[in-house]
Write a protein that holds these residues in place. Structure first.
Motif, PDB file in Angstrom:
ATOM      1  N   GLY A 166       0.825  -1.200   0.000  1.00  0.00           N
ATOM      2  CA  GLY A 166       0.000   0.000   0.000  1.00  0.00           C
ATOM      3  C   GLY A 166       0.861   1.253   0.000  1.00  0.00           C
ATOM      4  N   ASP A 169       1.612   5.258  -4.703  1.00  0.00           N
ATOM      5  CA  ASP A 169       1.458   4.925  -6.127  1.00  0.00           C
ATOM      6  C   ASP A 169       1.771   3.463  -6.444  1.00  0.00           C
ATOM      7  OD1 ASP A 169       0.777   7.623  -6.940  1.00  0.00           O
ATOM      8  OD2 ASP A 169       2.885   8.121  -6.640  1.00  0.00           O
ATOM      9  N   THR A 196       0.048   2.614   6.900  1.00  0.00           N
ATOM     10  CA  THR A 196      -1.072   3.430   7.369  1.00  0.00           C
ATOM     11  C   THR A 196      -0.544   4.775   7.828  1.00  0.00           C
ATOM     12  OG1 THR A 196      -0.905   2.441   9.579  1.00  0.00           O
ATOM     13  CG2 THR A 196      -2.485   1.458   8.059  1.00  0.00           C
ATOM     14  N   ASN A 209       0.466  10.035  -2.024  1.00  0.00           N
ATOM     15  CA  ASN A 209      -0.629   9.502  -2.840  1.00  0.00           C
ATOM     16  C   ASN A 209      -0.679   7.983  -2.673  1.00  0.00           C
ATOM     17  OD1 ASN A 209      -2.723   9.401  -4.741  1.00  0.00           O
ATOM     18  ND2 ASN A 209      -1.275   9.027  -6.419  1.00  0.00           N
ATOM     19  N   PRO A 211      -2.583   4.134  -2.586  1.00  0.00           N
ATOM     20  CA  PRO A 211      -3.595   3.426  -3.386  1.00  0.00           C
ATOM     21  C   PRO A 211      -4.977   3.504  -2.734  1.00  0.00           C
ATOM     22  CG  PRO A 211      -1.615   2.082  -3.097  1.00  0.00           C
ATOM     23  CD  PRO A 211      -1.463   3.258  -2.195  1.00  0.00           C
ATOM     24  N   ASP A 212      -6.028   3.505  -3.589  1.00  0.00           N
ATOM     25  CA  ASP A 212      -7.388   3.507  -3.045  1.00  0.00           C
ATOM     26  C   ASP A 212      -7.763   2.096  -2.572  1.00  0.00           C
ATOM     27  OD1 ASP A 212      -8.118   1.998  -5.318  1.00  0.00           O
ATOM     28  OD2 ASP A 212      -8.859   3.756  -6.397  1.00  0.00           O
ATOM     29  N   ASP A 213      -8.952   1.974  -1.980  1.00  0.00           N
ATOM     30  CA  ASP A 213      -9.349   0.705  -1.369  1.00  0.00           C
ATOM     31  C   ASP A 213      -9.394  -0.453  -2.365  1.00  0.00           C
ATOM     32  OD1 ASP A 213      -9.515   1.869   1.104  1.00  0.00           O
ATOM     33  OD2 ASP A 213     -11.699   2.094   1.082  1.00  0.00           O
ATOM     34  N   ASP A 214      -9.867  -0.185  -3.585  1.00  0.00           N
ATOM     35  CA  ASP A 214      -9.937  -1.254  -4.579  1.00  0.00           C
ATOM     36  C   ASP A 214      -8.541  -1.764  -4.942  1.00  0.00           C
ATOM     37  OD1 ASP A 214     -12.685  -1.189  -4.671  1.00  0.00           O
ATOM     38  OD2 ASP A 214     -12.787   0.136  -6.410  1.00  0.00           O
ATOM     39  N   ARG A 215      -7.609  -0.828  -5.130  1.00  0.00           N
ATOM     40  CA  ARG A 215      -6.245  -1.249  -5.463  1.00  0.00           C
ATOM     41  C   ARG A 215      -5.605  -1.962  -4.265  1.00  0.00           C
ATOM     42  NH1 ARG A 215      -1.806   2.294  -8.626  1.00  0.00           N
ATOM     43  NH2 ARG A 215      -3.236   1.732 -10.310  1.00  0.00           N
ATOM     44  N   LEU A 216      -5.866  -1.470  -3.058  1.00  0.00           N
ATOM     45  CA  LEU A 216      -5.319  -2.131  -1.871  1.00  0.00           C
ATOM     46  C   LEU A 216      -5.781  -3.583  -1.781  1.00  0.00           C
ATOM     47  CD1 LEU A 216      -5.708   0.659   0.849  1.00  0.00           C
ATOM     48  CD2 LEU A 216      -3.554  -0.259  -0.035  1.00  0.00           C
ATOM     49  N   TRP A 217      -7.051  -3.810  -2.106  1.00  0.00           N
ATOM     50  CA  TRP A 217      -7.567  -5.173  -2.065  1.00  0.00           C
ATOM     51  C   TRP A 217      -6.903  -6.031  -3.142  1.00  0.00           C
ATOM     52  CZ3 TRP A 217      -9.226  -8.458   1.095  1.00  0.00           C
ATOM     53  CH2 TRP A 217      -9.949  -9.591   0.710  1.00  0.00           C
TER      54      TRP A 217
END
Length: 375
Positions: A166, A169, A196, A209, A211-217
């Motif tokens: 995470g 980028d 975090t 910047n 990653p968003d939640d979808d990319r984190l998953w």
């Protein structure tokens, strides 16, 4: 009640510099480390806390920081001689030292091994130069590889590689590349945890910047698949090991064991013969810790009965395999009936398995929400 196993945590508070994501009790080094004074302070601290051990042997030791590898091998020789003068260390005690790849060399690792340290945790974080720079690390990817090679040459066959995901980028492919670089060294253990933003850090005030939640998953799923493909199992939320190589010190935490704490800012938890369970913490600032004449304990508190279920579950339910139901009573002194209604409700919602104290895959994914039920 039977007293839990006892571990020891030692904190070394100095770093070359403070990383922008770090919220641990670490302080940028200004001049030489006062090793002898710090050793003396730790010994005095131990003598004050010795009764908390209740005669139990120390099963595991973890030396964290800060950057413990800044301390000399001679410091650790003297430290363990001093510890053994007051405590009994189990013959098979697991003794772990955190090390920064930017602060070690072959002879230093050899000295650590000779001092009795038998496990290393190397703070790699990433093998990608751009990420290491973004994270403010003092080492580059070449230094990371050299440190792992030096550790193995020094005789450390039990070691952990610490990686983060995470990152700014970061793509799933980037995260998998980091894992594959680590796996190529055939480590027994990998800590793989998400970056975090913690209060009172540089990243919190100036967020990168991420990653968003979808990319984190996606990162997590692809990374987990990679680790499992290479024979690693996730015995805890962010800890992966080969069979039989889980960190015994971490397992003592997660099974609500006890641990003494020595050093600036260290936190401990002990069960007394009376059944009282108490947390305590030490003076954070190194100078204040060094110069205390009396106790270096800054504060302590009893964990009250109504707090114990959450305290226990916050630890035990991090374990992928969970724990036997009987451990709840063994470690808290409370009957399982205390939480029986909540457990049944969570099982009805398919967040807990029917037997034992173990989350389902769904429960593990929503662990924080599950734990709120024990507030």
């Amino acid at each position: 009640m039977n007293l839990p196993p006892l571990s020891l945590y030692l904190h070394m508070p100095w770093c070359v510099k403070k990383c922008p994501y770090c919220d641990f009790n670490s302080h940028a080094l200004n001049g030489d480390i006062p090793e002898q004074s710090y050793l003396n302070a730790i010994v005095e601290d131990l003598k004050h806390d010795l009764s908390l051990a209740e005669g139990r042997p120390i099963q595991t030791v973890f030396i964290g920081g800060g950057t413990p590898s800044l301390m000399s091998p001679e410091f650790y020789h003297q430290l363990f001689d001093s510890l053994r003068a007051y405590l009994t260390l189990a013959d098979d005690a697991e003794i772990t030292l955190e090390a920064n790849p930017g602060t070690v060399e072959q002879s230093r690792f050899t000295g650590f091994r000779q001092a009795g340290i038998n496990r290393l945790s190397l703070g790699i974080q990433s093998f990608q130069p751009s990420q290491l720079s973004a994270l403010g690390r003092i080492h580059d990817d070449k230094a990371a590889h050299r440190a792992i090679e030096a550790a193995r040459n020094a005789g450390f066959d039990n070691f952990n590689l610490d990686l983060m995901h995470g990152l700014p980028d970061q793509t799933p492919a980037d995260a998998v590349a980091d894992l594959e670089a680590a796996i190529a060294w055939n480590p027994p253990h990998i800590s793989w945890y998400q970056l975090t933003l913690e209060p009172n850090t540089e990243f919190y005030s100036r967020p990168p910047n991420l990653p968003d939640d979808d990319r984190l998953w996606d990162i997590y799923c692809q990374g987990a698949d990679t680790l499992r493909k290479h024979g690693f199992g996730d015995y805890e939320v962010s800890a992966w090991s080969r069979p039989g190589k889980a960190s015994r010190h971490n397992l003592n935490y997660w099974t609500f064991g006890d641990y003494l704490a020595l050093g600036a800012g260290a936190h401990g938890k002990v069960t007394l013969a009376s059944g009282e369970i108490r947390r305590f913490w030490k003076t954070r600032q190194p100078d204040a810790y060094l110069n205390r004449i009396a106790s270096r304990t800054a504060g302590s508190q009893v964990i009250e009965e109504d707090e114990l279920p959450l305290e226990f579950m916050m630890n035990a339910l991090r374990l992928t395999e969970g724990v036997p139901e009987g451990l709840f009573t063994e470690r808290t002194g409370l009957p399982l009936d205390t939480v029986a209604v909540k457990l049944e409700s969570l099982r009805q919602e398919q967040l807990l398995e029917r037997h034992g104290l173990k989350t389902t895959e769904l429960g593990q994914r929503y662990l924080n929400t599950l734990l709120e039920r024990f507030l």
